[in-house]
Design a protein around this motif. Structure first.
Motif, PDB file in Angstrom:
ATOM      1  N   UNK A 336       0.733  -1.253  -0.175  1.00  0.00           N
ATOM      2  CA  UNK A 336      -0.086   0.020   0.120  1.00  0.00           C
ATOM      3  C   UNK A 336       0.805   1.302  -0.104  1.00  0.00           C
ATOM      4  N   UNK A 337       1.968   1.043   0.639  1.00  0.00           N
ATOM      5  CA  UNK A 337       2.783   2.491   0.460  1.00  0.00           C
ATOM      6  C   UNK A 337       3.881   2.462  -0.742  1.00  0.00           C
ATOM      7  N   UNK A 338       4.215   3.611  -0.940  1.00  0.00           N
ATOM      8  CA  UNK A 338       5.112   3.982  -1.880  1.00  0.00           C
ATOM      9  C   UNK A 338       6.334   4.606  -1.568  1.00  0.00           C
ATOM     10  N   UNK A 339       7.291   4.741  -2.246  1.00  0.00           N
ATOM     11  CA  UNK A 339       8.565   5.436  -1.941  1.00  0.00           C
ATOM     12  C   UNK A 339       8.209   6.902  -1.470  1.00  0.00           C
ATOM     13  N   UNK A 340       8.755   7.632  -0.308  1.00  0.00           N
ATOM     14  CA  UNK A 340       8.380   9.016  -0.151  1.00  0.00           C
ATOM     15  C   UNK A 340       8.947   9.919  -1.227  1.00  0.00           C
ATOM     16  N   UNK A 341       8.134  11.048  -1.480  1.00  0.00           N
ATOM     17  CA  UNK A 341       8.484  12.195  -2.327  1.00  0.00           C
ATOM     18  C   UNK A 341       8.850  13.499  -1.995  1.00  0.00           C
ATOM     19  N   UNK A 342       9.765  14.182  -2.338  1.00  0.00           N
ATOM     20  CA  UNK A 342       9.949  15.623  -1.916  1.00  0.00           C
ATOM     21  C   UNK A 342       8.967  16.273  -2.839  1.00  0.00           C
ATOM     22  N   UNK A 343       8.423  17.461  -2.554  1.00  0.00           N
ATOM     23  CA  UNK A 343       7.633  18.295  -3.217  1.00  0.00           C
ATOM     24  C   UNK A 343       8.200  18.859  -4.664  1.00  0.00           C
ATOM     25  N   UNK A 344       7.640  19.048  -5.578  1.00  0.00           N
ATOM     26  CA  UNK A 344       8.396  19.738  -6.768  1.00  0.00           C
ATOM     27  C   UNK A 344       9.096  21.158  -6.331  1.00  0.00           C
ATOM     28  N   UNK A 345      10.213  21.320  -6.537  1.00  0.00           N
ATOM     29  CA  UNK A 345      11.065  22.457  -6.286  1.00  0.00           C
ATOM     30  C   UNK A 345      11.880  22.334  -4.962  1.00  0.00           C
ATOM     31  N   UNK A 360      23.469  21.108   6.240  1.00  0.00           N
ATOM     32  CA  UNK A 360      22.638  21.114   5.405  1.00  0.00           C
ATOM     33  C   UNK A 360      21.393  21.176   5.822  1.00  0.00           C
ATOM     34  N   UNK A 361      20.439  21.819   4.777  1.00  0.00           N
ATOM     35  CA  UNK A 361      19.106  22.281   5.086  1.00  0.00           C
ATOM     36  C   UNK A 361      18.276  21.698   4.065  1.00  0.00           C
ATOM     37  N   UNK A 362      17.008  20.947   4.294  1.00  0.00           N
ATOM     38  CA  UNK A 362      16.045  20.434   3.348  1.00  0.00           C
ATOM     39  C   UNK A 362      14.830  20.221   3.929  1.00  0.00           C
ATOM     40  N   UNK A 363      13.791  20.410   2.778  1.00  0.00           N
ATOM     41  CA  UNK A 363      12.345  20.166   3.443  1.00  0.00           C
ATOM     42  C   UNK A 363      11.917  19.057   3.615  1.00  0.00           C
ATOM     43  N   UNK A 364      10.944  18.703   4.354  1.00  0.00           N
ATOM     44  CA  UNK A 364      10.246  17.365   4.846  1.00  0.00           C
ATOM     45  C   UNK A 364       9.889  16.751   3.468  1.00  0.00           C
ATOM     46  N   UNK A 365       9.829  15.403   3.431  1.00  0.00           N
ATOM     47  CA  UNK A 365       9.395  14.702   2.256  1.00  0.00           C
ATOM     48  C   UNK A 365       7.869  14.324   2.684  1.00  0.00           C
ATOM     49  N   UNK A 366       7.054  13.754   2.012  1.00  0.00           N
ATOM     50  CA  UNK A 366       5.972  13.120   2.441  1.00  0.00           C
ATOM     51  C   UNK A 366       5.814  11.637   1.911  1.00  0.00           C
ATOM     52  N   UNK A 367       4.833  10.891   2.551  1.00  0.00           N
ATOM     53  CA  UNK A 367       4.676   9.448   2.379  1.00  0.00           C
ATOM     54  C   UNK A 367       3.363   9.012   2.888  1.00  0.00           C
ATOM     55  N   UNK A 368       2.575   8.163   2.151  1.00  0.00           N
ATOM     56  CA  UNK A 368       1.348   7.757   2.691  1.00  0.00           C
ATOM     57  C   UNK A 368       1.208   7.588   3.956  1.00  0.00           C
ATOM     58  N   UNK A 420      20.516  13.690  -0.240  1.00  0.00           N
ATOM     59  CA  UNK A 420      19.695  13.524   0.886  1.00  0.00           C
ATOM     60  C   UNK A 420      18.644  12.521   0.218  1.00  0.00           C
ATOM     61  N   UNK A 421      18.203  11.396   0.798  1.00  0.00           N
ATOM     62  CA  UNK A 421      17.070  10.755   0.409  1.00  0.00           C
ATOM     63  C   UNK A 421      16.115  10.594   1.861  1.00  0.00           C
ATOM     64  N   UNK A 422      14.775  10.387   1.479  1.00  0.00           N
ATOM     65  CA  UNK A 422      13.901  10.092   2.549  1.00  0.00           C
ATOM     66  C   UNK A 422      13.642   8.487   2.345  1.00  0.00           C
ATOM     67  N   UNK A 423      13.321   7.920   3.641  1.00  0.00           N
ATOM     68  CA  UNK A 423      12.905   6.715   3.650  1.00  0.00           C
ATOM     69  C   UNK A 423      11.707   6.348   4.462  1.00  0.00           C
ATOM     70  N   UNK A 424      10.883   5.649   4.154  1.00  0.00           N
ATOM     71  CA  UNK A 424       9.403   5.269   4.827  1.00  0.00           C
ATOM     72  C   UNK A 424       9.753   4.089   5.888  1.00  0.00           C
ATOM     73  N   UNK A 425       8.640   3.672   6.507  1.00  0.00           N
ATOM     74  CA  UNK A 425       8.894   2.625   7.397  1.00  0.00           C
ATOM     75  C   UNK A 425       9.223   1.438   6.850  1.00  0.00           C
ATOM     76  N   UNK A 426       9.094   1.006   5.609  1.00  0.00           N
ATOM     77  CA  UNK A 426       9.409  -0.207   4.889  1.00  0.00           C
ATOM     78  C   UNK A 426      10.643  -0.281   4.178  1.00  0.00           C
ATOM     79  N   UNK A 427      11.509   0.793   4.501  1.00  0.00           N
ATOM     80  CA  UNK A 427      12.954   1.027   3.985  1.00  0.00           C
ATOM     81  C   UNK A 427      12.952   1.446   2.325  1.00  0.00           C
TER      82      UNK A 427
END
Length: 440
Positions: A336-345, A360-368, A420-427
């Motif tokens: 049901x999950x998908x890899x996290x995504x960073x917003x455009x821009x 290093x600074x970066x915005x939060x990514x999103x995940x289901x 920088x890469x975002x990881x969800x609970x399922x890696x």
């Protein structure tokens, strides 16, 4: 938090049976193939409602925060119940162990005093003894439990037609010996005979091994074999203090299991840079509100006492006794999950501090479900000069909107590449954000 007490068994047969059936209950994962998570209908109407928590850790010290949180959790549960005009009742408050920090008579008395002053007539208190309760009196905690709480260590209650079973650690100092397995099996058999299609709500302190988030590190396989025969079991357990907001905190296989978090402090696995006790861990105070309707369907919601808000998913189990319809299996959740995504821009930024160190600074990514952590890497040519994984703070509400991470000094004039890469609970990993720059 102590590790689980050493297990003792009456015979080698019991040990082998527990290991075998524990493995069976973990591997049996019949599950739906639909990646969509079930939704409670808009007209869902409870006929029973209860609050669930664990790991309160009430201490002897005056005005300890755990005692205040125990009271606040009960009061908030009534407030949430009374906001429902159709069913404004709280039928039980259930605690899956470690309600005291050391099991002393004073801690027991403090726990009981809050319960007496805040739990209303008509609401039952259901408890299971955890390992911390054994700290003061050892096996004598059974007598203390009966004396102070006026209840048996193992309890089977029927509330509005629903069966509630609480099973405590064995008095001999084991986790759940043969005596507990036999007792639980009899209670579950009785409950199923009475209402075959209804859920059976069970409370134990350590997680059933190999089920929810934290159950490998903080679980016990002793009761898995018994549970595996009863798909209608909905088991609540604690011990790990792992955050309820992680999607792995619900599990379905041969039965249903949920991790209950803590009213005292959060813990985490040690692999990430943040370690066992990440930033803000003492402010993570969470519990469940659980409801069932006349058909036996179950709705489970998560509440954050610190932020005073609902959070995460609303779990819905339409037919608890039908394991073929289980949607909250590990495989189905991961699907049901998908890899996290960073917003455009979204972009990385780099800054140099007065002391010469870079960040290093970066915005939060999103995940289901949740972004669990971020993986940060800085290279120069083929050489890695910085590599770190940090928790996202998903357990705090609201979660951070952006992050700044110190990466230390860099060599002036050298070229660097930051990723920088975002990881969800399922890696599962997001596409990377990258930045090439020269140190000034």
């Amino acid at each position: 938090m102590f590790t689980a007490l050493p297990r003792t068994f009456k015979s080698l047969y019991t040990l082998l049976f527990s290991i075998l059936m524990g493995a069976v209950s973990v591997l049996v994962n019949p599950a739906a193939t639909n990646a969509e998570m079930p939704q409670a209908p808009d007209d869902f109407t409870p006929v029973v409602r209860f609050a669930v928590t664990s790991d309160i850790h009430i201490k002897e010290e005056e005005n300890n925060v755990e005692t205040r949180r125990w009271a606040a959790m009960i009061d908030k549960s009534y407030e949430l119940a009374q906001s429902d005009a159709q069913y404004p009742y709280l039928d039980a408050v259930c605690v899956a162990g470690d309600y005291t920090n050391n099991g002393s008579p004073l801690e027991y008395a403090k726990f009981k005093a809050v319960a007496d002053n805040h739990i209303h007539t008509g609401t039952k208190l259901i408890t299971a003894i955890g390992n911390h309760e054994f700290g003061y009196a050892g096996g004598g905690v059974y007598a203390l439990h009966r004396e102070v709480l006026g209840a048996e260590p193992d309890v089977h209650e029927v509330i509005n037609g629903f069966h509630f079973v609480a099973v405590s650690y064995s008095q001999t100092g084991g986790v759940f010996g043969f005596d507990k397995q036999a007792w639980l099996a009899q209670q579950l058999k009785q409950a199923k005979s009475d209402k075959p299609d209804y859920p059976i709500f069970v409370f134990q302190h350590p997680h059933p091994f190999g089920t929810v988030y934290g159950s490998v590190q903080w679980g016990s396989p002793d009761l898995n074999g018994v549970y595996s025969l009863y798909p209608q079991v909905v088991s609540f357990s604690g011990h790990s203090h792992y955050a309820m907001g992680d999607p792995r905190s619900i599990w379905q296989g041969s039965f249903t299991a949920l991790g209950t978090g803590s009213l005292s402090y959060m813990e985490n696995e040690n692999e990430l840079e943040d370690g066992q006790f990440p930033e803000g861990y003492r402010d993570v105070v969470q519990f469940y509100i659980v409801e069932a309707d006349a058909n036996g369907s179950v709705r489970i919601r998560c509440y954050d006492l610190t932020a005073d808000c609902w959070f995460g998913e609303t779990y819905f189990i339409e037919k608890p006794a039908d394991k073929n319809g289980f949607a909250y299996t590990y495989a189905n959740r991961m699907r049901a999950d998908q890899p996290p995504i960073f917003a455009g821009g979204a972009a990385l930024t780099v800054a140099k501090g007065a002391d010469g160190s870079y960040s290093v600074g970066f915005p939060a990514a999103s995940d289901r479900f949740v972004v669990h952590d971020y993986k940060i890497k800085v290279t120069s040519g083929a050489k890695t000069v910085f590599s770190q994984s940090i928790l996202s703070g998903y357990y705090i509400h609201p979660s951070p909107a952006d992050y700044t991470v110190d990466i230390g000094p860099l060599e002036t004039g050298k070229e660097y590449r930051m990723t920088v890469m975002a990881a969800n609970a399922y890696a599962e990993l997001s596409k990377p954000l990258t930045l090439a720059f020269a140190a000034q």
